[in-house]
Scaffold this active site. Structure first.
Site, PDB file in Angstrom:
ATOM      1  N   ASP A 100      -3.225 -18.312   1.232  1.00  0.00           N
ATOM      2  CA  ASP A 100      -4.002 -18.928   0.445  1.00  0.00           C
ATOM      3  C   ASP A 100      -4.951 -20.388   1.308  1.00  0.00           C
ATOM      4  O   ASP A 100      -6.173 -19.922   1.697  1.00  0.00           O
ATOM      5  CB  ASP A 100      -3.914 -19.395  -1.382  1.00  0.00           C
ATOM      6  CG  ASP A 100      -2.669 -19.918  -1.055  1.00  0.00           C
ATOM      7  OD1 ASP A 100      -2.055 -19.677   0.230  1.00  0.00           O
ATOM      8  OD2 ASP A 100      -2.803 -20.787  -2.074  1.00  0.00           O
ATOM      9  N   ASP A 156      -5.503  -6.750   5.666  1.00  0.00           N
ATOM     10  CA  ASP A 156      -6.273  -6.214   5.213  1.00  0.00           C
ATOM     11  C   ASP A 156      -7.826  -6.935   4.825  1.00  0.00           C
ATOM     12  O   ASP A 156      -8.509  -6.959   5.788  1.00  0.00           O
ATOM     13  CB  ASP A 156      -6.188  -5.265   4.103  1.00  0.00           C
ATOM     14  CG  ASP A 156      -7.184  -4.372   3.674  1.00  0.00           C
ATOM     15  OD1 ASP A 156      -8.919  -4.378   4.193  1.00  0.00           O
ATOM     16  OD2 ASP A 156      -7.193  -3.045   2.907  1.00  0.00           O
ATOM     17  N   TYR A 216       0.796  -1.224  -0.135  1.00  0.00           N
ATOM     18  CA  TYR A 216      -0.091   0.213   0.147  1.00  0.00           C
ATOM     19  C   TYR A 216       0.850   0.979  -0.159  1.00  0.00           C
ATOM     20  O   TYR A 216       0.690   2.224  -0.092  1.00  0.00           O
ATOM     21  CB  TYR A 216      -0.971   0.244   1.342  1.00  0.00           C
ATOM     22  CG  TYR A 216      -2.390  -0.738   1.206  1.00  0.00           C
ATOM     23  CD1 TYR A 216      -2.257  -1.373   0.065  1.00  0.00           C
ATOM     24  CD2 TYR A 216      -2.850  -1.185   1.890  1.00  0.00           C
ATOM     25  CE1 TYR A 216      -2.798  -2.227   0.019  1.00  0.00           C
ATOM     26  CE2 TYR A 216      -4.106  -1.543   2.348  1.00  0.00           C
ATOM     27  CZ  TYR A 216      -4.347  -3.058   1.112  1.00  0.00           C
ATOM     28  OH  TYR A 216      -5.174  -4.129   1.422  1.00  0.00           O
ATOM     29  N   ASP A 241     -11.526  -8.402   7.448  1.00  0.00           N
ATOM     30  CA  ASP A 241     -12.610  -8.833   7.142  1.00  0.00           C
ATOM     31  C   ASP A 241     -13.211  -9.824   6.908  1.00  0.00           C
ATOM     32  O   ASP A 241     -14.241 -10.151   6.865  1.00  0.00           O
ATOM     33  CB  ASP A 241     -12.555  -7.654   5.689  1.00  0.00           C
ATOM     34  CG  ASP A 241     -12.671  -6.482   5.963  1.00  0.00           C
ATOM     35  OD1 ASP A 241     -12.547  -6.066   6.746  1.00  0.00           O
ATOM     36  OD2 ASP A 241     -13.383  -5.552   4.739  1.00  0.00           O
ATOM     37  N   LYS A 300       3.069 -15.406   1.902  1.00  0.00           N
ATOM     38  CA  LYS A 300       3.060 -16.104   1.150  1.00  0.00           C
ATOM     39  C   LYS A 300       4.866 -16.515   0.458  1.00  0.00           C
ATOM     40  O   LYS A 300       4.944 -15.963  -0.724  1.00  0.00           O
ATOM     41  CB  LYS A 300       3.037 -14.829  -0.422  1.00  0.00           C
ATOM     42  CG  LYS A 300       2.153 -15.667  -1.442  1.00  0.00           C
ATOM     43  CD  LYS A 300       0.810 -17.377  -1.848  1.00  0.00           C
ATOM     44  CE  LYS A 300       0.417 -18.003  -2.983  1.00  0.00           C
ATOM     45  NZ  LYS A 300      -0.068 -19.512  -2.938  1.00  0.00           N
TER      46      LYS A 300
END
Ligand code: NAD
Length: 369
Positions: free
Chosen positions: A227, A251, A145, A255, A195
């Protein structure tokens, strides 16, 4: 001499002031019961600040927060201010600058599904007979980000766009420490999500978290690819204690966790900044949800997210863990006794539908005196 603390209270807009009143009611009671003082001053933020001063984050508010050990934040925004230019809109113009100003690099979001509220979770109830209680620790100021360069240009006659995912080892060390410390106060199990089979930042992430683990021999550390973590969260959320991950993955996973927990009105969050001498953190504590304009002013909002935000503030910024535990237990008891605001009410036998203030009272009455 009782210990004395100072916090800044920023109720904001919509249901913010309504649920904040309930949290402050609880703060008065626990500080009395546990023998400490909390000086608190209320400041304008968000739409309320725009109406009064022309901007969403007045200088007085920032000054008040600087003088405090922590910020108890309500929520900001609403239809009234949605047509303003993006930079002075309540959320972008207040919350993001506060996070930046105070260097809030660690976001802690518990995903809790109470055993009596599993029906509200979209996860098959037979998979979570006792609900679940996961804490997601997300790195908040680094990663893709914010990494440079990022941009868009023409290459070979077509537009291309790029972002940079970058982490310094020191950024990983400090977030890992927050996660290990949190795990020490819970079930002592930490799952680091990355990852590392594809991303160089994730290889450094995994190496560094493994290194930091040497300082926390009591914590069991595991690693999952993101994943797989996303799948395991909906398959067996109760298998996790604490998750730690970088900004983008956090993020998304936090959620997902909020969604499987059931009600937004139940979930607090904390954004923690630099350590003080005592190893505790400055932090901003707020409900995970927004200002809920659809129900604002009706006295029906669920105050639990705000009350649990207060509990996190007491635990992480003021070092008042016993008072925090008392609040968490009182919330559990009020729910077990059947008290429900509209968002968690199903009409099942034993449930009593209550408004914001009555839910606050039910929690107050369940605090050990
Ligand atoms: P929201 O979280 O405010 O509401 C989504 C749904 O959840 C609504 O139906 C609402 O009634 C319900 N809900 C949320 N909190 C609840 C509670 N405590 N009790 C009962 N029900 C609750 O999200 P939204 O509708 O997308 O956004 C509304 C406004 O809030 C927007 O202006 C948005 O920008 C702002 N917002 C602010 C924050 C923040 O201050 N941190 C975060 C998200 C959204």
């Amino acid at each position: 001499m009782p210990q004395s603390h100072r916090i800044a209270v920023l109720p904001g807009d919509g249901i913010g002031p309504e649920v904040m009143d309930e949290a402050l009611k609880i703060l008065d009671a626990v500080s009395r019961q546990h023998g400490f003082n909390v000086e608190r001053e209320t400041f304008l933020v968000g739409g309320a600040a725009i109406d009064a001063t022309g901007g969403p984050l007045p200088a007085d508010t920032v000054k008040g927060c600087e003088a405090a050990e922590a910020i108890l934040f309500g929520s900001v925004g609403g239809p009234k201010w949605e047509s303003l230019p993006p930079d002075i809109q309540p959320e972008r113009g207040a919350l993001l600058p506060l996070r930046k100003h105070f260097g809030l690099y660690a976001n802690l979001r518990p995903g809790v599904c109470h055993p009596n509220l599993t029906h509200a979770s979209p996860v098959k109830n037979e998979l979570i007979p006792n609900g679940f209680n996961v804490l997601c620790v997300r790195e908040l100021t680094g990663g893709v980000y914010f990494g440079q360069p990022k941009g868009r240009e023409e290459r070979n006659g077509e537009p291309v766009a790029f972002d940079t995912m970058i982490y310094a080892k020191s950024e990983i060390v400090r977030i890992a420490k927050v996660a290990f410390e949190a795990a020490m106060g819970r079930d002592k199990r930490l799952c680091s999500v990355d990852k590392a089979n594809v991303l160089a930042t994730s290889v450094l992430w995994r190496e560094t978290v493994t290194e930091v683990a040497k300082d926390y021999p009591e914590v069991t550390l595991s690693h999952l690819y993101v994943d797989n973590a996303a799948m395991q969260l909906v398959r067996r959320p109760d298998s996790f204690d604490v998750l730690v991950t970088e900004n983008l993955f956090g993020d998304i996973l936090s959620d997902e966790m909020a969604m499987i927990s059931g009600s937004l009105g139940m979930l607090p969050s904390a954004s923690l900044g630099k350590s003080t001498d005592g190893g505790l953190n400055f932090g901003l504590y707020e409900p995970s949800g927004g200002s809920a304009p659809d129900i604002a002013g009706q006295g029906i909002a669920n105050p639990i997210a705000q009350i649990l935000s207060l509990s996190m503030l007491l635990r992480y910024s003021l070092g008042q863990a016993t008072a925090a535990e008392a609040i968490d237990a009182a919330v559990e008891k009020a729910i077990a006794a059947g008290f429900r605001t509209g968002d968690i009410f199903t009409g099942a036998p034993g449930e009593t539908k209550v408004g914001t203030s009555a839910m606050g009272d039910a929690i107050l009455e369940n605090l050990p005196s």
